[in-house]
Design a protein around this motif. Structure first.
Motif, PDB file in Angstrom:
ATOM      1  N   VAL A  84       0.835  -1.203   0.000  1.00 32.42           N
ATOM      2  CA  VAL A  84       0.000   0.000   0.000  1.00 32.42           C
ATOM      3  C   VAL A  84       0.870   1.255   0.000  1.00 32.42           C
ATOM      4  O   VAL A  84       0.595   2.222  -0.728  1.00 32.42           O
ATOM      5  N   ALA A  85       1.922   1.259   0.821  1.00 30.01           N
ATOM      6  CA  ALA A  85       2.803   2.429   0.895  1.00 30.01           C
ATOM      7  C   ALA A  85       3.455   2.722  -0.449  1.00 30.01           C
ATOM      8  O   ALA A  85       3.588   3.886  -0.852  1.00 30.01           O
ATOM      9  N   LEU A  86       3.849   1.667  -1.143  1.00 30.75           N
ATOM     10  CA  LEU A  86       4.457   1.850  -2.455  1.00 30.75           C
ATOM     11  C   LEU A  86       3.444   2.433  -3.443  1.00 30.75           C
ATOM     12  O   LEU A  86       3.760   3.351  -4.212  1.00 30.75           O
ATOM     13  N   ALA A  87       2.218   1.932  -3.386  1.00 28.53           N
ATOM     14  CA  ALA A  87       1.175   2.458  -4.275  1.00 28.53           C
ATOM     15  C   ALA A  87       0.849   3.910  -3.940  1.00 28.53           C
ATOM     16  O   ALA A  87       0.639   4.742  -4.829  1.00 28.53           O
ATOM     17  N   LEU A  88       0.843   4.236  -2.643  1.00 26.29           N
ATOM     18  CA  LEU A  88       0.492   5.587  -2.219  1.00 26.29           C
ATOM     19  C   LEU A  88       1.552   6.621  -2.585  1.00 26.29           C
ATOM     20  O   LEU A  88       1.279   7.822  -2.544  1.00 26.29           O
ATOM     21  N   SER A  89       2.747   6.178  -2.922  1.00 31.50           N
ATOM     22  CA  SER A  89       3.777   7.134  -3.328  1.00 31.50           C
ATOM     23  C   SER A  89       3.322   7.906  -4.568  1.00 31.50           C
ATOM     24  O   SER A  89       3.720   9.056  -4.776  1.00 31.50           O
ATOM     25  N   LEU A  90       2.449   7.298  -5.367  1.00 32.52           N
ATOM     26  CA  LEU A  90       1.922   7.983  -6.557  1.00 32.52           C
ATOM     27  C   LEU A  90       1.064   9.179  -6.174  1.00 32.52           C
ATOM     28  O   LEU A  90       0.919  10.126  -6.951  1.00 32.52           O
ATOM     29  N   ARG A  91       0.510   9.150  -4.962  1.00 36.82           N
ATOM     30  CA  ARG A  91      -0.320  10.267  -4.511  1.00 36.82           C
ATOM     31  C   ARG A  91       0.506  11.531  -4.271  1.00 36.82           C
ATOM     32  O   ARG A  91      -0.027  12.638  -4.256  1.00 36.82           O
ATOM     33  N   GLU A  92       1.814  11.343  -4.078  1.00 40.73           N
ATOM     34  CA  GLU A  92       2.679  12.486  -3.820  1.00 40.73           C
ATOM     35  C   GLU A  92       2.850  13.366  -5.051  1.00 40.73           C
ATOM     36  O   GLU A  92       3.471  14.434  -4.967  1.00 40.73           O
ATOM     37  N   TYR A 145       7.960  16.383  -9.491  1.00 45.43           N
ATOM     38  CA  TYR A 145       9.229  16.081  -8.831  1.00 45.43           C
ATOM     39  C   TYR A 145       8.987  15.431  -7.470  1.00 45.43           C
ATOM     40  O   TYR A 145       9.640  14.449  -7.104  1.00 45.43           O
ATOM     41  N   ASN A 146       8.041  15.994  -6.715  1.00 51.19           N
ATOM     42  CA  ASN A 146       7.775  15.469  -5.380  1.00 51.19           C
ATOM     43  C   ASN A 146       7.288  14.024  -5.444  1.00 51.19           C
ATOM     44  O   ASN A 146       7.665  13.185  -4.616  1.00 51.19           O
ATOM     45  N   GLY A 147       6.448  13.723  -6.443  1.00 49.09           N
ATOM     46  CA  GLY A 147       5.950  12.362  -6.587  1.00 49.09           C
ATOM     47  C   GLY A 147       7.041  11.381  -6.952  1.00 49.09           C
ATOM     48  O   GLY A 147       7.087  10.260  -6.438  1.00 49.09           O
ATOM     49  N   LEU A 148       7.929  11.785  -7.843  1.00 51.18           N
ATOM     50  CA  LEU A 148       9.045  10.913  -8.213  1.00 51.18           C
ATOM     51  C   LEU A 148       9.971  10.680  -7.031  1.00 51.18           C
ATOM     52  O   LEU A 148      10.478   9.571  -6.820  1.00 51.18           O
ATOM     53  N   ILE A 149      10.209  11.735  -6.249  1.00 51.89           N
ATOM     54  CA  ILE A 149      11.041  11.596  -5.054  1.00 51.89           C
ATOM     55  C   ILE A 149      10.414  10.604  -4.087  1.00 51.89           C
ATOM     56  O   ILE A 149      11.077   9.703  -3.563  1.00 51.89           O
ATOM     57  N   ALA A 150       9.118  10.763  -3.841  1.00 48.98           N
ATOM     58  CA  ALA A 150       8.420   9.881  -2.905  1.00 48.98           C
ATOM     59  C   ALA A 150       8.397   8.443  -3.400  1.00 48.98           C
ATOM     60  O   ALA A 150       8.560   7.498  -2.621  1.00 48.98           O
ATOM     61  N   THR A 151       8.183   8.264  -4.705  1.00 47.49           N
ATOM     62  CA  THR A 151       8.157   6.912  -5.272  1.00 47.49           C
ATOM     63  C   THR A 151       9.502   6.211  -5.092  1.00 47.49           C
ATOM     64  O   THR A 151       9.561   5.049  -4.680  1.00 47.49           O
ATOM     65  N   LEU A 152      10.583   6.917  -5.387  1.00 51.34           N
ATOM     66  CA  LEU A 152      11.914   6.326  -5.233  1.00 51.34           C
ATOM     67  C   LEU A 152      12.208   6.000  -3.762  1.00 51.34           C
ATOM     68  O   LEU A 152      12.729   4.928  -3.439  1.00 51.34           O
ATOM     69  N   THR A 157      -5.771   9.191  -5.578  1.00 46.34           N
ATOM     70  CA  THR A 157      -6.057   8.200  -4.538  1.00 46.34           C
ATOM     71  C   THR A 157      -7.179   7.265  -4.966  1.00 46.34           C
ATOM     72  O   THR A 157      -7.155   6.065  -4.653  1.00 46.34           O
ATOM     73  N   SER A 158      -8.153   7.781  -5.682  1.00 44.16           N
ATOM     74  CA  SER A 158      -9.246   6.939  -6.183  1.00 44.16           C
ATOM     75  C   SER A 158      -8.716   5.881  -7.141  1.00 44.16           C
ATOM     76  O   SER A 158      -9.129   4.709  -7.085  1.00 44.16           O
ATOM     77  N   LEU A 159      -7.803   6.273  -8.016  1.00 39.02           N
ATOM     78  CA  LEU A 159      -7.198   5.308  -8.940  1.00 39.02           C
ATOM     79  C   LEU A 159      -6.388   4.259  -8.187  1.00 39.02           C
ATOM     80  O   LEU A 159      -6.460   3.063  -8.503  1.00 39.02           O
ATOM     81  N   ILE A 160      -5.620   4.714  -7.200  1.00 38.87           N
ATOM     82  CA  ILE A 160      -4.820   3.779  -6.401  1.00 38.87           C
ATOM     83  C   ILE A 160      -5.724   2.820  -5.645  1.00 38.87           C
ATOM     84  O   ILE A 160      -5.480   1.606  -5.600  1.00 38.87           O
ATOM     85  N   SER A 161      -6.778   3.356  -5.046  1.00 33.91           N
ATOM     86  CA  SER A 161      -7.713   2.527  -4.283  1.00 33.91           C
ATOM     87  C   SER A 161      -8.382   1.483  -5.175  1.00 33.91           C
ATOM     88  O   SER A 161      -8.487   0.304  -4.803  1.00 33.91           O
ATOM     89  N   ALA A 162      -8.802   1.903  -6.350  1.00 30.77           N
ATOM     90  CA  ALA A 162      -9.448   0.969  -7.274  1.00 30.77           C
ATOM     91  C   ALA A 162      -8.478  -0.120  -7.724  1.00 30.77           C
ATOM     92  O   ALA A 162      -8.843  -1.308  -7.808  1.00 30.77           O
ATOM     93  N   ALA A 163      -7.232   0.263  -7.999  1.00 30.07           N
ATOM     94  CA  ALA A 163      -6.235  -0.715  -8.436  1.00 30.07           C
ATOM     95  C   ALA A 163      -5.946  -1.727  -7.335  1.00 30.07           C
ATOM     96  O   ALA A 163      -5.846  -2.944  -7.592  1.00 30.07           O
ATOM     97  N   LEU A 164      -5.805  -1.247  -6.094  1.00 26.48           N
ATOM     98  CA  LEU A 164      -5.559  -2.162  -4.972  1.00 26.48           C
ATOM     99  C   LEU A 164      -6.728  -3.128  -4.790  1.00 26.48           C
ATOM    100  O   LEU A 164      -6.528  -4.325  -4.540  1.00 26.48           O
ATOM    101  N   PHE A 165      -7.935  -2.609  -4.915  1.00 25.36           N
ATOM    102  CA  PHE A 165      -9.115  -3.452  -4.730  1.00 25.36           C
ATOM    103  C   PHE A 165      -9.195  -4.527  -5.813  1.00 25.36           C
ATOM    104  O   PHE A 165      -9.464  -5.704  -5.524  1.00 25.36           O
ATOM    105  N   LEU A 166      -8.936  -4.135  -7.058  1.00 24.94           N
ATOM    106  CA  LEU A 166      -9.055  -5.072  -8.178  1.00 24.94           C
ATOM    107  C   LEU A 166      -7.919  -6.100  -8.204  1.00 24.94           C
ATOM    108  O   LEU A 166      -8.140  -7.274  -8.518  1.00 24.94           O
ATOM    109  N   PHE A 167      -6.714  -5.658  -7.900  1.00 25.73           N
ATOM    110  CA  PHE A 167      -5.553  -6.539  -8.026  1.00 25.73           C
ATOM    111  C   PHE A 167      -5.159  -7.228  -6.720  1.00 25.73           C
ATOM    112  O   PHE A 167      -4.124  -7.900  -6.663  1.00 25.73           O
ATOM    113  N   ALA A 168      -5.963  -7.052  -5.687  1.00 30.16           N
ATOM    114  CA  ALA A 168      -5.658  -7.700  -4.406  1.00 30.16           C
ATOM    115  C   ALA A 168      -5.539  -9.225  -4.525  1.00 30.16           C
ATOM    116  O   ALA A 168      -4.579  -9.814  -4.009  1.00 30.16           O
TER     117      ALA A 168
END
Length: 448
Positions: free
Chosen positions: A48-56, A210-217, A85-96
């Motif tokens: 979840v934390a890795l997926a949420l990095s996209l929210r940054e 930039y912030n999102g890429l930093i958080a993802t890495l 976050t909606s996209l991340i939530s949907a992806a987590l729900f579908l690919f769980a």
């Protein structure tokens, strides 16, 4: 009392209350659940934390640091955060289910699906809290944080005792997210923040890219150990590694994390007003290391009784790992400070380049150490932490006129205090050898 001191007081109260609540939670849960059960929850949280990095890519840091902030900027930030976050939530729900199948643990599927709902709820409060931090309203921020900590800890303990095992953490996440969201909106009462707006998305995206890429890495590096251990070793290994870092990072949570939000807001204010960033930076280094370093030294010496008290006998095999991790953490004193300094002066591109250098190198080092097991992965920290510190400092020097002599003058007192603080516990440890220091010996060592 000036605004900075009040903000630091509120933030420290929030952090320490949450820390105490987490202490009690760890002590109780670690005696009820097995390392494997905790490992499943940690693996799920890592995914979840890795997926949420996209929210940054639409971080609330944009609200805190922007020089001239309008209502439209705030609404655009929320709109982008909620959409992502909606996209991340949907992806987590579908690919769980397929994720659970990859890890050979079907229980991960309901865990991920429940958390996917929780993250959608908690994002509603994010822009509200961002505005509070910008305005230095850390009393309200602390109240929300304390409320979330109480609901989370109480829910985990109650649900664990009721037999919900690792699912207790996911269920508690949802409960605490709802409580934090309701309280934040009640305190602020400005529901215009939640009205969607797409016209101002460019400013948010330029900053957030930039912030999102930093958080993802950064999060990829943070979660790699759990993802690798859970997939190729065992959930027991995940639980042991997680508890190792949890203990080793206690001084960071006690002495550093409480001040970071205040430091960022203060740095941003100084940068907007042309203030003395160098003086602020060196003072922050002095104040943090003078307590952070002695705490790490004592932790490394008293790792056995600390692990025994916190987690119980079933976790004692992590003691040597905690000692290694604590020693490596000496180099972490300026990490968050460096990042916030770069963000405050608007050097987000440099922060990204720094991340592009640091995180891939550190991740590869960690993966190279994985075949040697838990000890190898923890030992790699002795290389990666100094490397991170050096690269970060070099980037900060591009914007703040710091010399090596400045750093030495800011840190020498901390070195002296650390040596003095470690002398007593070290003497007790030597006197106790070859036996381990017990609770009584630890109490004596701390008083010395």
């Amino acid at each position: 009392m000036n605004s900075v001191r009040k903000a630091l007081l509120y933030t420290t109260a929030d952090r320490y209350f949450s820390l105490v609540a987490n202490f009690i939670l760890m002590m109780i849960v670690s005696r009820i659940l097995t390392p494997a059960e905790i490992g499943i929850s940690v693996t799920g949280s890592a995914i979840v934390a890795l997926a949420l990095s996209l929210r940054e890519f639409s971080s609330t840091s944009y609200i805190v640091q922007r020089r001239d902030l309008s209502r439209e900027d705030v609404r655009a930030t929320f709109t982008m955060m909620f959409a992502l976050t909606s996209l991340i939530s949907a992806a987590l729900f579908l690919f769980a289910p397929p994720i659970a199948h990859i890890y050979g643990e079907e229980g991960l599927s309901p865990y991920l699906r429940l958390v996917s709902v929780a993250i959608l709820v908690e994002v509603i409060a994010a822009p509200v809290l961002g505005l509070m931090r910008r305005e230095m309203a850390f009393g309200h921020v602390a109240l929300v944080g304390i409320t979330v900590a109480v609901f989370n800890a109480a829910s985990v303990v109650a649900l664990t005792l009721l037999g919900y095992s690792y699912m207790s953490f996911a269920m508690a996440w949802l409960v605490s997210a709802v409580s934090g969201c309701v309280l934040a909106l009640a305190l602020r009462g400005e529901f215009w923040i939640l009205r969607p707006l797409f016209s101002n998305w460019r400013g948010v995206f330029v900053f957030g890219a930039y912030n999102g890429l930093i958080a993802t890495l950064a999060r990829l590096y943070d979660q790699i150990p759990y993802l690798v251990l859970g997939r190729f070793f065992s959930f027991d290994a995940v639980g042991l590694f997680n508890r190792t870092l949890s203990v080793a990072q206690l001084p960071d949570k006690v002495f550093l994390a409480s001040s970071i939000a205040v430091v960022f807001s203060r740095f941003s204010s100084e940068a907007r007003n042309g203030g003395d960033l160098k003086g602020q930076y060196l003072a922050a280094l002095t104040y943090t290391t003078v307590v952070h370093w002695p705490a790490l030294a004592v932790l490394a010496i008293l790792a056995y009784p600390i692990v025994s008290i916190l987690y119980g006998a079933q976790w004692l095999e992590i003691v040597p790992l905690v000692q290694i991790a604590a020693i490596s953490a000496f180099f972490s004193f300026s990490f968050a400070l460096n990042y916030n300094a770069l963000m405050a002066v608007g050097a987000i591109r440099d922060a990204f380049i720094r991340s592009l250098i640091v995180w891939p190198v550190c991740a590869l080092s960690l993966l190279a150490a994985a075949p040697f097991g838990l000890r190898g992965m923890v030992l790699s920290l002795l290389v990666t932490m100094p490397f991170q510190a050096l690269v970060s400092h070099l980037f900060v020097r591009r914007h703040i006129a710091l010399t090596w002599l400045d750093l030495a003058q800011a840190l020498w007192k901390s070195c002296a205090v650390t040596l003095a603080s470690a002398a007593g516990p070290a003497a007790v440890a030597i006197a106790s050898h070859p036996a381990h220091i017990g609770p009584a010996g630890a109490a004596i060592a701390i008083t010395l």
